[in-house]
Design an enzyme around this catalytic site. Structure first.
Site, PDB file in Angstrom:
ATOM      1  N   HIS A 162       1.242  -1.354   0.135  1.00 18.82           N
ATOM      2  CA  HIS A 162      -0.113  -0.290   0.013  1.00 18.82           C
ATOM      3  C   HIS A 162       0.915   0.800  -0.005  1.00 18.82           C
ATOM      4  CE1 HIS A 162      -3.866   1.972   1.004  1.00 18.82           C
ATOM      5  NE2 HIS A 162      -3.321   2.721   1.038  1.00 18.82           N
ATOM      6  N   HIS A 164       2.656   3.969   1.044  1.00 19.31           N
ATOM      7  CA  HIS A 164       2.892   4.945   2.055  1.00 19.31           C
ATOM      8  C   HIS A 164       4.018   5.709   2.234  1.00 19.31           C
ATOM      9  CE1 HIS A 164       4.109   0.942   3.431  1.00 19.31           C
ATOM     10  NE2 HIS A 164       4.913   1.785   4.303  1.00 19.31           N
TER      11      HIS A 164
HETATM   12  P1  H2U Z   1       7.020   0.054   5.894  1.00 18.48           P
HETATM   13  O1  H2U Z   1       6.561   0.308   5.180  1.00 18.48           O
HETATM   14  O2  H2U Z   1       8.928   0.606   6.644  1.00 18.48           O
HETATM   15  O3  H2U Z   1       7.229  -1.545   6.738  1.00 18.48           O
HETATM   16  O4  H2U Z   1       6.921   0.793   7.474  1.00 18.48           O
HETATM   17  C1  H2U Z   1       5.404   0.227   7.928  1.00 18.48           C
HETATM   18  C2  H2U Z   1       5.362   1.217   9.058  1.00 18.48           C
HETATM   19  O5  H2U Z   1       3.782   1.050   9.668  1.00 18.48           O
HETATM   20  C3  H2U Z   1       6.312   0.344   9.721  1.00 18.48           C
HETATM   21  O6  H2U Z   1       7.115   1.063  11.181  1.00 18.48           O
HETATM   22  C4  H2U Z   1       4.060   0.593  11.368  1.00 18.48           C
HETATM   23  C5  H2U Z   1       5.416   0.098  11.078  1.00 18.48           C
HETATM   24  O7  H2U Z   1       5.592  -0.004  12.828  1.00 18.48           O
HETATM   25  N1  H2U Z   1       2.621   0.196  11.322  1.00 18.48           N
HETATM   26  C6  H2U Z   1       1.749   0.575  11.952  1.00 18.48           C
HETATM   27  O8  H2U Z   1       1.587   1.609  12.424  1.00 18.48           O
HETATM   28  N2  H2U Z   1       0.710  -0.049  12.226  1.00 18.48           N
HETATM   29  C7  H2U Z   1      -0.047  -1.617  12.009  1.00 18.48           C
HETATM   30  O9  H2U Z   1      -1.339  -1.718  11.698  1.00 18.48           O
HETATM   31  C8  H2U Z   1       1.197  -1.970  10.888  1.00 18.48           C
HETATM   32  C9  H2U Z   1       2.314  -1.492  10.362  1.00 18.48           C
HETATM   33 ZN    ZN Z   2      -3.869  -1.321   1.225  1.00 19.99          ZN
END
Ligand code: H2U
Ligand code: ZN
Length: 348
Positions: A162, A164
């Site tokens: 996704h 982000h």
């Molecule tokens: P990455 O795309 O680098 O994996 O980062 C996604 C971030 O999303 C990661 O730091 C956070 C993870 O801690 N996350 C949340 O805050 N909530 C969630 O429910 C899953 C992932």
């Molecule tokens: Zn999604």
């Protein structure tokens, strides 16, 4: 250009970090021909019920995402930085530690699970740019360093397709910006001019590493690039921070980002993985006129969708090394179409 650059191993200096890179062009004497592999597995659906970033889905813990329509920001549920840490200071010569206070946020670029930046409309990319600016502004009031970045692709450790990015902010200046601060300041003191603007103007004259231009922005492969297709994006005028951009500059940024990321995807006909992020002047009361805003793009892929450049061995123990020269990478990027490969495939 120094013709020997093409054939003879040499080291190049990075004035922004005061580090060197070993360039070994003799390892790729043949003309560079990127192997094109079949596209990697990508998500085809706009919504994934299991995705923790899609609208209305539950995240880890108790939170549920709103039914957002453009962009969406939340505090990372597993934040690496915390706002209210107690003091952890040690000040001896060999055992030193400092307290760090900060926060980490996650930003969703679009409600659509399968839509990456290069495939988004310019207006939607501008929403992302606006969000970067708003968040930087808000966090800059509280913290000295605000790091906006995107980790894209599983190869970069990204956990979710996704679209982000993230924003981490903290009260100290981390290693990479620390080096850039020291170097830009030193250069300014010596030359009474801005390092990156002088560099940019010389690159515009040389024309060997420029990939893209528009009215306000330039994309180039830095002379000292380490990663095979590393690039830098910077404004033509003197700008200290994302928060100083005019509305026209933000629109023009969205436009050049789209063009640049389409080229990246077109290299191997895949959603191109990278880590990208913004460096601008820190937020405190000091004079930072020596700074110039810029974004770094560090993509790991080398020869195909599946062959990445490893930073191991000599790189870990001695210094960074690359095979194809910055000029060859710029040439390749310049030659690529600005129409996304998926659009071309769809119209066939
Ligand atoms: P990455 O795309 O680098 O994996 O980062 C996604 C971030 O999303 C990661 O730091 C956070 C993870 O801690 N996350 C949340 O805050 N909530 C969630 O429910 C899953 C992932
Ligand atoms: Zn999604």
């Amino acid at each position: 250009m120094n013709k020997q650059f093409k054939t003879i191993p040499h080291r190049r200096y990075n004035p922004l970090t005061d580090e060197w890179v070993l360039v070994s062009p003799h390892r790729t004497k043949r003309p560079w021909r990127g192997q094109v592999e079949s596209p990697s597995q990508e998500s085809h659906s706009q919504y994934d019920p299991k995705c923790y970033l899609c609208p209305k889905n539950e995240r880890a813990g108790v939170h549920k995402n709103p039914n957002y329509k453009n962009t969406f920001v939340f505090t990372n549920d597993f934040s690496a930085l915390l706002p209210d840490t107690p003091i952890v200071e040690e000040e001896s010569e060999l055992f030193k530690s400092h307290t760090v206070k900060g926060t980490s946020r996650v930003i969703c670029f679009s409600p659509k699970h399968n839509l990456t930046l290069p495939e988004m409309e310019i207006e939607s990319i501008k929403e992302v740019v606006n969000l970067w600016v708003e968040q930087t502004n808000e966090l800059g009031e509280k913290y000295r360093w605000v790091q906006v970045f995107e980790n894209k692709g599983t190869i970069m450790g990204c956990s979710n397709p996704h679209p982000h990015g993230q924003i981490w902010a903290n009260n100290n200046i981390p290693n990479e910006p620390f080096k850039e601060e020291r170097q830009q300041k030193k250069y300014f003191k010596k030359n009474i001019s801005v390092l990156l603007l002088d560099y940019l103007n010389q690159e515009l004259e040389k024309k060997e590493r420029i990939v893209l231009k528009n009215k306000h922005w330039i994309v180039l492969v830095p002379f000292w690039a380490v990663w095979p297709f590393e690039t830098m994006l910077l404004p033509r005028r003197h700008v200290l921070r994302l928060t100083d951009l005019t509305s026209n500059e933000k629109t023009s940024l969205a436009e050049i980002l789209k063009r640049h990321l389409i080229k990246y995807d077109n290299i191997f006909k895949i959603s191109f993985p990278y880590t990208m992020g913004w460096h601008g002047a820190p937020f405190d009361d000091k004079d930072y006129s020596h700074w110039q805003l810029h974004a770094h793009f560090y993509p790991p892929l080398l020869r195909s969708a599946t062959i990445k450049k490893f930073m191991v061995g000599y790189e870990m123990l001695s210094e960074a090394q690359r095979d194809i020269t910055a000029e060859q990478a710029a040439e390749k990027l310049k030659s690529l179409s600005e129409i996304h490969y998926k659009k071309i495939e769809r119209s066939k």
